[in-house]
Design an enzyme around this catalytic site. Structure first.
Site, mmCIF file in Angstrom:
data_model
loop_
_atom_site.group_PDB
_atom_site.id
_atom_site.type_symbol
_atom_site.label_atom_id
_atom_site.label_comp_id
_atom_site.label_asym_id
_atom_site.label_seq_id
_atom_site.Cartn_x
_atom_site.Cartn_y
_atom_site.Cartn_z
ATOM 1 N N HIS A 1 0.840 -1.202 0.000
ATOM 2 C CA HIS A 1 0.000 0.000 0.000
ATOM 3 C C HIS A 1 0.869 1.243 0.000
ATOM 4 O O HIS A 1 1.959 1.254 0.570
ATOM 5 C CB HIS A 1 -0.946 0.025 1.203
ATOM 6 C CG HIS A 1 -0.274 -0.197 2.529
ATOM 7 N ND1 HIS A 1 0.108 -1.443 2.965
ATOM 8 C CD2 HIS A 1 0.070 0.667 3.519
ATOM 9 C CE1 HIS A 1 0.662 -1.350 4.169
ATOM 10 N NE2 HIS A 1 0.663 -0.072 4.523
ATOM 11 N N HIS B 1 0.857 5.135 1.231
ATOM 12 C CA HIS B 1 0.212 6.149 2.060
ATOM 13 C C HIS B 1 0.294 7.471 1.300
ATOM 14 O O HIS B 1 1.379 7.858 0.847
ATOM 15 C CB HIS B 1 0.977 6.343 3.375
ATOM 16 C CG HIS B 1 1.011 5.149 4.268
ATOM 17 N ND1 HIS B 1 0.195 5.024 5.370
ATOM 18 C CD2 HIS B 1 1.775 4.016 4.239
ATOM 19 C CE1 HIS B 1 0.462 3.871 5.992
ATOM 20 N NE2 HIS B 1 1.410 3.245 5.330
HETATM 21 P P1 AMP Z 1 1.710 0.221 7.439
HETATM 22 O O1 AMP Z 1 2.291 0.532 8.781
HETATM 23 O O2 AMP Z 1 2.486 0.861 6.318
HETATM 24 O O3 AMP Z 1 1.494 -1.260 7.237
HETATM 25 O O4 AMP Z 1 0.309 0.960 7.419
HETATM 26 C C1 AMP Z 1 -0.904 0.330 7.709
HETATM 27 C C2 AMP Z 1 -1.965 1.400 7.775
HETATM 28 O O5 AMP Z 1 -3.239 0.802 7.684
HETATM 29 C C3 AMP Z 1 -1.944 2.221 9.068
HETATM 30 O O6 AMP Z 1 -1.741 3.593 8.750
HETATM 31 C C4 AMP Z 1 -3.334 1.959 9.672
HETATM 32 O O7 AMP Z 1 -3.873 3.100 10.293
HETATM 33 C C5 AMP Z 1 -4.139 1.551 8.454
HETATM 34 N N1 AMP Z 1 -5.267 0.697 8.719
HETATM 35 C C6 AMP Z 1 -5.272 -0.456 9.436
HETATM 36 N N2 AMP Z 1 -6.505 -0.992 9.432
HETATM 37 C C7 AMP Z 1 -7.293 -0.169 8.702
HETATM 38 C C8 AMP Z 1 -8.667 -0.186 8.332
HETATM 39 N N3 AMP Z 1 -9.503 -1.162 8.719
HETATM 40 N N4 AMP Z 1 -9.137 0.814 7.554
HETATM 41 C C9 AMP Z 1 -8.319 1.808 7.162
HETATM 42 N N5 AMP Z 1 -7.001 1.880 7.470
HETATM 43 C C10 AMP Z 1 -6.499 0.899 8.234
#
Ligand code: AMP
Length: 137
Positions: free
Chosen positions: A97, A99
């Site tokens: 993903h 950001h």
């Molecule tokens: P990473 O640390 O790069 O794996 O980022 C994962 C991101 O996913 C974090 O910023 C979380 O806040 C976000 N996240 C986790 N669960 C959800 C969800 N159900 N809906 C939207 N964002 C999420």
């Protein structure tokens, strides 16, 4: 099945801002800055080094569109586009993903980007050589 696949399958809710046949963009539930958006492929790949080139390219193009929309729609003054790989890099969800984080003058967020120094030019050259070796073949 990881949490992003559940979002793709509509098994858990998400606030979607963009969708096409292979890509989804939705609001991050824990925004670094309000408006923080995630861009994912509908098919799970992870990490970036194991993701097909065309998927990475498509994600980046959608991230670019989201960034433009944050500037136009939210009035953002700048945008951070970040992609984490591995626990050491702060990755939590094992589904590639990007950001896309809108930034505003004086928003108060700092990445604590503490620039370090190489011990010597030779040390930097040595590491560059190791990366060049990694690129070869
Ligand atoms: P990473 O640390 O790069 O794996 O980022 C994962 C991101 O996913 C974090 O910023 C979380 O806040 C976000 N996240 C986790 N669960 C959800 C969800 N159900 N809906 C939207 N964002 C999420």
């Amino acid at each position: 099945m990881n949490i992003f696949e559940k979002i793709v399958n509509r098994e858990i809710p998400a606030t979607i801002v963009y969708e096409d046949s292979d890509t989804l963009a939705f609001m991050d539930i824990g925004p670094v800055i309000k408006g923080h958006t995630l861009v994912i492929p509908k098919t799970c790949y992870d990490p970036v080094t194991e993701t097909p080139d065309e998927v990475v390219a498509k994600l980046m193009l959608v991230a670019k569109r989201i960034a433009a929309a944050q500037i136009k729609g939210l009035g953002a003054d700048g945008v951070n586009i970040i992609q984490n790989n591995g626990k050491a890099a702060g990755q939590v969800v094992p589904h590639i993903h990007f950001h896309v984080i809108p930034r505003f003058e004086g928003d108060g967020h700092h990445w604590n980007w503490a620039a370090k120094k190489y011990d010597s030019p030779a040390e930097m050259e040595k590491l560059a050589g190791q990366i060049r070796e990694g690129l070869a073949g």
